[in-house]
Scaffold this active site. Structure first.
Site, PDB file in Angstrom:
ATOM      1  CE  LYS A  61      24.864  18.204 -26.822  1.00  0.00           C
ATOM      2  NZ  LYS A  61      25.331  17.971 -28.350  1.00  0.00           N
ATOM      3  CB  THR A  62      28.716  21.029 -29.438  1.00  0.00           C
ATOM      4  OG1 THR A  62      27.692  20.493 -29.970  1.00  0.00           O
ATOM      5  CG2 THR A  62      29.683  20.799 -30.832  1.00  0.00           C
ATOM      6  CG  ASP A 117      26.981  14.532 -28.810  1.00  0.00           C
ATOM      7  OD1 ASP A 117      26.476  15.195 -27.747  1.00  0.00           O
ATOM      8  OD2 ASP A 117      27.123  15.417 -29.835  1.00  0.00           O
ATOM      9  CD  GLU A 118      22.430  15.220 -28.681  1.00  0.00           C
ATOM     10  OE1 GLU A 118      21.639  14.993 -27.641  1.00  0.00           O
ATOM     11  OE2 GLU A 118      22.312  16.428 -29.169  1.00  0.00           O
ATOM     12  CD  GLN A 144      17.994  19.908 -25.260  1.00  0.00           C
ATOM     13  OE1 GLN A 144      17.885  20.114 -26.286  1.00  0.00           O
ATOM     14  NE2 GLN A 144      19.086  20.177 -24.391  1.00  0.00           N
ATOM     15  NE  ARG A 161      15.678  23.759 -28.990  1.00  0.00           N
ATOM     16  CZ  ARG A 161      16.880  23.281 -28.580  1.00  0.00           C
ATOM     17  NH1 ARG A 161      17.830  23.126 -29.345  1.00  0.00           N
ATOM     18  NH2 ARG A 161      17.000  22.730 -27.107  1.00  0.00           N
TER      19      ARG A 161
END
Length: 766
Positions: free
Chosen positions: A33-34, A224-225, A255, A620
């Site tokens: 994503k980043t 973002d997010e 998430q 994770r």
């Protein structure tokens, strides 16, 4: 063009190359994503878009800083002109320019949380209100919820629904405090964190020229997010993008785990309605985890009804199955996890930093810390202090220390006026001066009426005498009570438990949980055999005393030498782990009413957020994943039976390596009495978000007092009963009495189960 695309897969390339119009990028865990957000900004700049016209909003300064540095590497120093940062940082920058429109100077002060709490404390005192009723945490939480939902102080006091809630909660002056708080902030030319959002919204709403100015300035907006945005953030973004509609939001509904902070998952679900002509891109290739972990995560999240469907996949190796660890108790769970870490370290020559332990609540770290220390495995706590260094723990330990050694002045100074008993700072300073002049200890001074009489007034003298008498009584009990009995007595008699229990915020509840964990440790300490022979260790007692316990704690909490070595096992809550990844992950405490938490069972929406939290925990892990649970867990000194979490059962069994004797039933998903499905789609109203719930003594009492559930005296062998999760069954046998009564019930759907009657919520049907 090639330099931007060579590092991206096909789906990432498509998201980067879509320049104009509204678009949403649904980015699965570990899907890059980043990288997409970073390269998209770089692509826009490379195509001639002025960096001054690009607004990129993130949730952390670190993310913004790292992305900006990478963009500079890709397209050059001109990228430094980007408006890229957190919501609060960007909006503060706008308010420095536009704040004069609503009466703020450009050099306004920003209050942090402590500043806000101190101001509230001052106002409560000035208004002669009870500080225990109007605690700063509660008041600030109420004010913050209002601001997030765009309710001003004036609107609050005029809203009969909200003021009625306050009256029912015995806090009728809450609206007045909100009003006074805002007036004092304005008078001081100060804004708190929430004001940075709400005041930006007000300027854009009330001043059309300001809105037009920033709509023209920010021709391209990237967020973002997006799943973590709250209502006011959503409104600002929508206003700024209304003219050009060149908006790109990146996130993952799977998430979305910050509902308790005001995040609204409906924002990401509503994007398709806000922008009907939007383009949707899904990043479904996972670069982080093994195939086993990715497929297991998919089998978890598919149980959520409200979601944007995606099928995460990976080309990584298949990997090991997820290992489930079962322990007889929470302490044993810590030992089992620590032993597994040690075994993997030795077998595969792994560094400590390859491992992380994730838990639902901070209080669970105690057992993990002790177990790691015993094996000499270094660790560090993320997002919080080590268990025994937390304030509430140190306060109670100070009482223990003073009960054992009256000359421990550090302990005495810490607790002589905690909980508050009217021995003020001035009185303590006089005692300290007297000690410095005369050579006596503070304890000697407070026990000498002649010395004390000349230092403080008669009222303070009486309170000091009461404090000293209380400490002496603890000392007398030292020889007749074991460590747990005396420790619990001190926790209650000192007033610490009562003081902490009055704070019903999540932070306050967490502090009470930490005291509970300390008492659990003391109970287990008293029940187990000493690791080493005790030669004169307990003064001839046949039980383990408070002195014995404090000696063990002193060894456990002996401060390690700080160095720059980051090679330590990481311990953190799942919330704190979002955005991180580790080779080996242990998710602990997977028990019903713990993970998922008891509070999450009120509605399907709450349970789905809890499942998303578990999904975050699972994703994770890069190489190996362990899930652990305890069959019994101490709560307030009582050993409670625990059931494995429903989340373990939701994982496809072919991805699990179960304990050899575990008998997991593949029963239907648990179905507490949720709200109707349609209700979960309706945006939650403000009164629900900020409603003060009636304070209950405990879940145990709530169950015991419910006339709809059977108690021990009601049940008999052979009775037909109904359980909320297991359905109908027949009572086969009963054993134990009082609160420890257990019922063995045969259920048609899952077979035989042994249940603790006081928690089972059984309904007699025949």
């Amino acid at each position: 063009m090639d330099k931007f695309l060579k590092d991206l897969n096909e789906a990432q390339q498509q998201a980067v190359l879509q320049a104009d119009g509204p678009m949403m990028v649904i980015a699965g865990a570990g899907s890059g994503k980043t990288r997409v957000l970073t390269y998209k900004v770089a692509w826009l700049i490379s195509k001639g878009i002025d960096p001054f016209h690009i607004l990129a909003l993130t949730f952390t300064n670190k993310a913004a800083r790292e992305m900006k540095e990478r963009i500079v590497q890709l397209v050059g120093a001109d990228a430094r002109n980007l408006w890229m940062g957190t919501f609060h940082a960007i909006f503060a920058r706008i308010l420095r320019i536009e704040g004069h429109r609503i009466g703020y100077p450009s050099n306004f002060t920003i209050y942090d949380t402590d500043d806000s709490k101190n101001l509230i404390k001052t106002i409560v005192k000035e208004q002669s209100l009870d500080p225990k009723v109007y605690q700063p945490n509660n008041v600030l939480g109420r004010i913050s919820a209002c601001k997030t939902n765009l309710i001003t102080a004036q609107e609050y006091v005029e809203n009969t629904n909200l003021t009625t809630q306050d009256k029912l909660a015995a806090r009728p002056e809450m609206g007045k405090l909100y009003l006074l708080y805002q007036q004092r902030c304005f008078k001081a030319s100060a804004m708190d964190f929430d004001d940075l959002l709400t005041n930006t919204y007000i300027i854009l709403r009330d001043f059309p020229d300001a809105l037009y100015k920033y709509q023209q300035k920010f021709k391209y907006i990237l967020v973002d997010e997006y799943q973590d945005t709250n209502h006011v953030q959503y409104q600002i973004i929508k206003s700024l993008a209304a003219n050009n509609e060149n908006i790109c939001v990146v996130g993952d509904d799977a998430q979305s785990i910050y509902g308790f902070r005001g995040a609204n998952i409906q924002n990401i679900f509503s994007f398709k309605f806000d922008y009907p002509d939007h383009k949707l891109f899904k990043l479904e290739q996972n670069y982080r985890s093994t195939q086993t972990i990715v497929k297991a995560a998919n089998s978890i999240i598919v149980n959520n009804k409200d979601q944007i469907f995606k099928e995460i996949w990976t080309d990584n190796e298949i990997g090991n199955r997820i290992r489930v660890l079962r322990a007889p108790s929470d302490n044993a769970e810590g030992n089992l996890v620590a032993a597994s870490i040690f075994e993997n370290k030795m077998n595969f020559q792994l560094p400590n930093k390859a491992f992380t332990i994730l838990y639902r609540t901070n209080s669970q770290s105690r057992a993990m810390e002790e177990a790691l220390r015993k094996l000499n495995i270094p660790y560090r706590i993320y997002g919080g202090l080590s268990f025994y260094k937390r304030k509430e723990i140190k306060d109670l330990l100070a009482y223990f220390r003073l009960a054992i050694n009256h000359n421990d002045e550090e302990a005495l100074v810490r607790i002589i006026n905690y909980p508050a008993r009217g021995i003020g700072k001035t009185s303590l300073e006089k005692l300290t001066v007297a000690v410095g002049n005369g050579g006596n200890s503070i304890w000697e001074v407070i026990n000498d009426s002649n010395m004390l009489h000349g230092l403080v007034n008669s009222g303070t003298m009486l309170k000091i005498n009461e404090f000293a008498t209380m400490i002496k009584s603890f000392t007398v009990m030292h020889g007749s009570k074991d460590a747990y009995e005396l420790g619990r007595h001190i926790a209650v008699s000192s007033g610490i438990l009562r003081d902490l229990d009055e704070d019903k915020t999540p932070e306050g509840v967490n502090r009470v949980d930490n005291i509970q964990e300390l008492l659990n440790a003391m109970r287990e300490f008293c029940e187990k055999q000493p690791d080493l022979p005790q030669e004169n260790g307990n003064g001839g007692s046949t039980f383990r005393t408070l002195t014995d316990f404090m000696l063990e704690i002193a060894l456990l909490t002996d401060a390690d030498t700080e160095d720059d070595d980051n090679n330590k096992v990481s311990l953190m809550t799942v919330h704190q782990a979002k955005g991180l990844e580790f080779p080996y992950v242990f998710v602990v405490g997977l028990e019903e009413n713990l993970f998922p938490s008891f509070q999450s069972l009120a509605s399907r929406a709450d349970l789905e957020e809890e499942r998303r939290l578990f999904y975050v925990a699972v994703t994770r892990a890069q190489q190996r994943l362990y899930l652990s649970y305890a069959e019994n867990r101490y709560r307030w000194g009582d050993l409670m039976m625990c059931e494995p979490s429903r989340f373990i059962e939701e994982i496809d069994p072919k991805y699990l390596e179960m304990p050899s004797t575990a008998k997991f039933s593949r029963f239907q998903p648990h179905s507490p009495k949720f709200v109707p499905d349609d209700a979960a789609r309706i945006p939650v109203s403000l009164p629900h978000l900020i409603n003060f719930k009636p304070i209950q003594e405990s879940a145990r009492k709530a169950v015991a007092d419910d006339p709809g559930f059977a108690s021990q005296g009601d049940l008999q062998t052979g009775m037909e009963v109904e359980h909320d999760r297991f359905g109908r069954g027949k009572v086969i046998s009963l054993e134990g009495i009082g609160p420890n009564c257990k019922a063995t019930v045969f259920f048609k759907s899952v077979g035989q189960k042994q249940l603790l009657v006081k928690f089972a919520k059984l309904k007699i049907i025949g």
